[in-house]
Design a protein around this motif. Structure first.
Motif, PDB file in Angstrom:
ATOM      1  N   GLY A   1      46.751  45.549  56.307  1.00 16.12           N
ATOM      2  CA  GLY A   1      47.004  44.525  57.321  1.00 16.12           C
ATOM      3  C   GLY A   1      48.494  44.290  57.423  1.00 16.12           C
ATOM      4  O   GLY A   1      49.021  43.349  56.856  1.00 16.12           O
ATOM      5  N   PHE A   2      49.150  45.160  58.125  1.00 20.25           N
ATOM      6  CA  PHE A   2      50.588  45.245  58.016  1.00 20.25           C
ATOM      7  C   PHE A   2      51.375  44.038  58.481  1.00 20.25           C
ATOM      8  O   PHE A   2      52.132  43.443  57.735  1.00 20.25           O
ATOM      9  N   HIS A   3      51.236  43.703  59.713  1.00 17.28           N
ATOM     10  CA  HIS A   3      52.261  42.863  60.335  1.00 17.28           C
ATOM     11  C   HIS A   3      51.729  41.486  60.605  1.00 17.28           C
ATOM     12  O   HIS A   3      51.260  41.175  61.685  1.00 17.28           O
ATOM     13  N   GLY A   4      51.804  40.628  59.603  1.00 18.67           N
ATOM     14  CA  GLY A   4      51.351  39.275  59.812  1.00 18.67           C
ATOM     15  C   GLY A   4      49.866  39.251  60.123  1.00 18.67           C
ATOM     16  O   GLY A   4      49.124  40.114  59.698  1.00 18.67           O
TER      17      GLY A   4
END
Lengths: 192, 192
Positions: free
Chosen positions: B6-9
């Motif tokens: 769940g990379f970006h925020g």
DNA sequence: CAGGACAGACCAACCAGTCGGTTTAAGCCT
DNA sequence: AGGCTTAAACCGACTGGTTGGTCTGTCCTG
């Protein structure tokens, strides 16, 4: 809404374009984007840790150790501002292994600051009524936050800022008695 | 490497899943994800600004104003920790219009702190050798950073932390003379 | 000619945002 | 009270585009 602004930090494509290299080249040197971010973080945190370790290994008074730590801490922002900015934009969702390694180094730094405060209280230089952890975190926060506003070409040099921070911190930490001692006078701003 | 974390925020999909609602519902209430983030930020920054404004509008000494500002500032972390955490994860790449609105409110808050320091120097309570901006930024940093470590169920309550911060800050700011005045004694930690 | 350094087309995953359709509920008329 | 109208609330499959990472192949150097 068609406009896009480059959403999520810096992409690998952006990195390789601006470096004039390629995806292939990038992944030849780094296992993942996470690893690059880890290396960037390690670069400046290692400098800070080394300098802080030097300070507490020296045979000096806690006041002097604290002065050295704060000064070198601020110096990090002067030397590694770009590294730090990248890291603070990207750091949130690293893979657990990297988060762990980073947290350990940050923990070490925190412990060094706590240790100096404890020592200063034991020697009677610092006020015994101060709680070590909260006081330490306030110092960490105060200094760490300056990466958000410090500019190399700003009004004040990093050394001047460091002098002010040392004055503020020592005024909070030192006992009334210690403040009056001659040997500490150089750590305070001149009263113009 | 297949694993993703769940990379970006936080994605809009995650938000609507955890809220038990839907994409359609979300975009019925918010023009964009940016707008949601702006609303979240505005929620807690408005509280802080209102409290700080109340403090400087009162007919009190700068020392008392500073105490009220710091206390309410820390209270924000107690009341709005989730809001603040979301915002600090996501804030970097908002559309310019939102960034502008947010920066203006933060600028107002900064100016309130600068104003109190200036006033304190003028009335002779605060040390005249302190540079207003750097001192103000150090206070902002010190308090702001506490969102990173403050836990509701931690050792110390937010009021206790506020008392310690007020002690640290006033020890840095007040002149030797002011510190000895009877009316300020309640702002310092008891020497056990 | 072998192997590290590099290039870039390619891929699956994932993202914010859209859109046609469905549900809900309040206001109104008889 | 009960049917009719209407608009807001809500749904979720879908889209265009971007992302981190892969892979095949080429270049360069010893």
């Amino acid at each position: 809404m068609f406009e896009r602004y480059g959403f999520h930090g810096v992409s690998v494509n952006q990195i390789v374009n601006e470096c004039g290299t390629s995806k292939g080249g990038f992944y030849h040197h780094f296992a993942s984007k996470d690893e690059l971010l880890f290396v960037i973080h390690d670069y400046f945190i290692s400098y800070a840790l080394t300098k802080a370790q030097e300070a507490i290994d020296s045979n000096q008074l806690p006041t002097e150790k604290m002065q050295k730590i704060i000064t070198s801490f601020l110096k990090v922002f002067d030397l590694y501002k770009p590294h730090i900015s990248v890291f603070y934009q990207e750091s949130i969702y690293l893979k657990p292994q990297y988060v762990k390694a980073i947290k350990e180094k940050r923990q070490s730094y925190k412990q060094i600051i706590f240790a100096v405060i404890k020592e200063g209280i034991q020697t009677g230089e610092f006020r015994p009524e101060l709680p070590v952890e909260i006081t330490g975190m306030s110092i960490l926060g105060m200094v760490n936050w300056s990466y958000k506003w410090y500019k190399k070409d700003g009004d004040k040099s990093i050394e001047e800022i460091a002098d002010i921070y040392v004055d503020l911190i020592l005024n909070s930490l030192l006992t009334d008695q210690a403040k009056q001692e001659w040997r500490f006078k150089d750590y305070f701003l001149k009263n113009n």
